[in-house]
Design an enzyme around this catalytic site. Structure first.
Site, PDB file in Angstrom:
ATOM      1  N   ASN A  28      -8.171  -4.766  -4.785  1.00  0.00           N
ATOM      2  CA  ASN A  28      -7.887  -4.620  -3.396  1.00  0.00           C
ATOM      3  C   ASN A  28      -6.600  -3.954  -2.980  1.00  0.00           C
ATOM      4  O   ASN A  28      -6.432  -3.344  -1.892  1.00  0.00           O
ATOM      5  CB  ASN A  28      -8.066  -6.104  -2.605  1.00  0.00           C
ATOM      6  CG  ASN A  28      -7.227  -6.995  -3.399  1.00  0.00           C
ATOM      7  OD1 ASN A  28      -7.487  -7.754  -4.493  1.00  0.00           O
ATOM      8  ND2 ASN A  28      -6.145  -7.165  -2.836  1.00  0.00           N
ATOM      9  N   SER A  30     -10.928  -0.466   5.365  1.00  0.00           N
ATOM     10  CA  SER A  30     -10.296  -1.830   4.501  1.00  0.00           C
ATOM     11  C   SER A  30     -10.619  -1.822   2.880  1.00  0.00           C
ATOM     12  O   SER A  30     -11.625  -0.920   2.872  1.00  0.00           O
ATOM     13  CB  SER A  30     -10.561  -3.120   4.936  1.00  0.00           C
ATOM     14  OG  SER A  30     -11.808  -3.450   4.824  1.00  0.00           O
ATOM     15  N   CYS A  31      -9.838  -2.328   2.212  1.00  0.00           N
ATOM     16  CA  CYS A  31     -10.115  -2.509   0.748  1.00  0.00           C
ATOM     17  C   CYS A  31     -11.780  -2.947   0.677  1.00  0.00           C
ATOM     18  O   CYS A  31     -12.240  -2.587  -0.087  1.00  0.00           O
ATOM     19  CB  CYS A  31      -9.189  -3.227   0.071  1.00  0.00           C
ATOM     20  SG  CYS A  31      -9.003  -4.830   0.650  1.00  0.00           S
ATOM     21  N   ILE A  56       0.809  -1.320   0.132  1.00  0.00           N
ATOM     22  CA  ILE A  56       0.182  -0.104  -0.182  1.00  0.00           C
ATOM     23  C   ILE A  56       0.857   1.442  -0.117  1.00  0.00           C
ATOM     24  O   ILE A  56       0.487   2.164  -0.825  1.00  0.00           O
ATOM     25  CB  ILE A  56      -0.907  -0.074   1.274  1.00  0.00           C
ATOM     26  CG1 ILE A  56      -1.861  -1.407   1.174  1.00  0.00           C
ATOM     27  CG2 ILE A  56      -1.840   1.360   1.343  1.00  0.00           C
ATOM     28  CD1 ILE A  56      -2.841  -1.162  -0.201  1.00  0.00           C
ATOM     29  N   SER A 102      -4.339   3.405   7.045  1.00  0.00           N
ATOM     30  CA  SER A 102      -4.854   2.791   5.697  1.00  0.00           C
ATOM     31  C   SER A 102      -5.232   1.261   6.114  1.00  0.00           C
ATOM     32  O   SER A 102      -5.032   0.291   5.456  1.00  0.00           O
ATOM     33  CB  SER A 102      -3.564   2.449   4.655  1.00  0.00           C
ATOM     34  OG  SER A 102      -2.584   1.768   5.204  1.00  0.00           O
ATOM     35  N   THR A 158      -2.772 -12.201   0.331  1.00  0.00           N
ATOM     36  CA  THR A 158      -2.128 -11.143   0.567  1.00  0.00           C
ATOM     37  C   THR A 158      -0.714 -11.413   1.353  1.00  0.00           C
ATOM     38  O   THR A 158      -0.509 -12.618   1.729  1.00  0.00           O
ATOM     39  CB  THR A 158      -2.709 -10.110   1.394  1.00  0.00           C
ATOM     40  OG1 THR A 158      -3.031 -10.808   2.731  1.00  0.00           O
ATOM     41  CG2 THR A 158      -4.040  -9.753   1.043  1.00  0.00           C
ATOM     42  N   ASP A 206      10.585   2.803   7.024  1.00  0.00           N
ATOM     43  CA  ASP A 206      10.508   1.433   6.892  1.00  0.00           C
ATOM     44  C   ASP A 206      11.749   0.832   7.314  1.00  0.00           C
ATOM     45  O   ASP A 206      12.916   1.289   7.243  1.00  0.00           O
ATOM     46  CB  ASP A 206      10.102   1.054   5.371  1.00  0.00           C
ATOM     47  CG  ASP A 206       9.445  -0.225   5.123  1.00  0.00           C
ATOM     48  OD1 ASP A 206       8.536  -0.312   4.862  1.00  0.00           O
ATOM     49  OD2 ASP A 206      10.369  -1.254   5.181  1.00  0.00           O
TER      50      ASP A 206
END
Length: 333
Positions: free
Chosen positions: A315, A149-150, A12, A120, A180, A34
């Site tokens: 998604n 969520s998606c 994402i 997200s 996923t 990250d």
């Protein structure tokens, strides 16, 4: 121009940057946090198995990514409270790690110098926004908001259109969802969920989803009226949601399709198709949800009707397009 930081540069997070560049947004990504090295982050940004090569130049240094000639700082802080967002002037943080999924946890970004956080993922009992469904509830006092969520972004427009037109008494939804990164590539231990330990690319795997419950946060009048679950299937992206509901009045399939088509008119988030598409046709869609008129069915027993409606969604990419729309509105408040 609003300055944004991205916490978590996975599927994402990388698509957020890609989509911002595609739409030439006034949102400026100034920092990424990250735990992966800039070298690997640059490689994964440049090469995407689902959406193809990154259309802009990508390079890296030991502490930055250089995207389309612009330097973006890269941090590797384990704790959000230690991320130096303030040093780069990051005002809004797009939280994409999946770990800071509550107002209490995401407060750490504000403590680190940010002014707002957009999560997200579902984030419990907090303001949850699906663009073009309830984004009008955003206001200047909001500091931490979830974009759900998606699957919620797919379900909500369809459920809202049905409820506005006919009234939903009760319903159950099933999402047939692409695998996923939280799943296993091969059989192996994966927490306490036994089925989650099975190979994602080889099985249909029953899974939980909070999408139906989250509908109550987006459409309060549907709170407690919908239940749902997921079936994870061996496709890389491209999913579909089926909602079976009992409505407040008798309907025909044509009436349902007409009402849903009307709801998609001039709607950048909710699309409509009467073509016999399959999941790969939805990959890269700019809609968060695409209603499929070919799959509407009415089953009647006496005075009782079960109404099945179906919507497709990418998604990953479709969800990110929704996130960006909400982000741009959030930034202006």
């Amino acid at each position: 121009m609003s300055k944004v930081g991205i916490n978590g540069f996975g599927r994402i997070g990388r698509l957020v940057l890609r989509r911002l560049l595609e739409v030439k947004s006034n949102i400026d990504v100034v920092a990424i946090n990250d735990l992966t090295s800039p070298k690997i982050l640059a490689y994964l940004l440049k090469h995407d198995s689902n959406y193809g090569p990154f259309p802009w130049s990508v390079d890296f240094t030991e502490d930055s990514l250089i995207v389309d000639g612009k330097s973006i700082a890269v941090y590797a802080e384990k704790e959000a409270k230690n991320i130096p967002w303030k040093a780069k002037g990051a005002e809004i943080i797009v939280e994409c790690t999946g770990f800071y999924t509550s107002a209490e946890k995401s407060q750490a970004h504000l403590d680190a110098g940010a002014k707002k956080v957009l999560i997200s993922a579902p984030a419990g009992e907090m303001k949850t926004i699906v663009y073009k469904v309830n984004d009008d509830t955003l206001d200047g006092n909001d500091t931490i908001v979830s974009v759900a969520s998606c699957t919620t972004n797919c379900l909500a427009p369809m459920a809202k259109a049905l409820h506005d037109s006919f009234g939903i008494e009760v319903g159950t939804m099933t999402t047939i969802h692409a695998y996923t990164g939280t799943q296993s590539l091969v059989d192996g231990p994966r927490g306490k969920d036994l089925r989650a330990s099975r190979a994602a690319a080889e099985n249909i795997i029953p899974h939980t989803t909070g999408a139906a419950k989250a509908i109550g946060l987006v459409i309060p009048e549907l709170s407690g009226k919908l239940k749902g679950h997921a079936q994870r299937v061996p496709v890389k992206t491209g999913s579909v949601t089926e909602l079976v509901s009992i409505l407040g009045k008798k309907v025909t399939a044509e009436e349902v399709n007409n009402a849903l088509k009307q709801a998609t008119t001039n709607n950048e988030s909710f699309g409509y198709t009467d073509e016999e598409i399959v999941s790969s046709d939805i990959i890269g869609s700019h809609f968060g949800s695409v209603f499929d008129a070919t799959q509407t069915e009415i089953t009647a027993v006496g005075d009782l009707q079960l109404v099945k409606t179906v919507a497709w969604y990418d998604n990953e990419y479709g969800f990110v397009t929704q996130l960006i729309r909400t982000l741009e509105k959030f930034a202006k408040l």
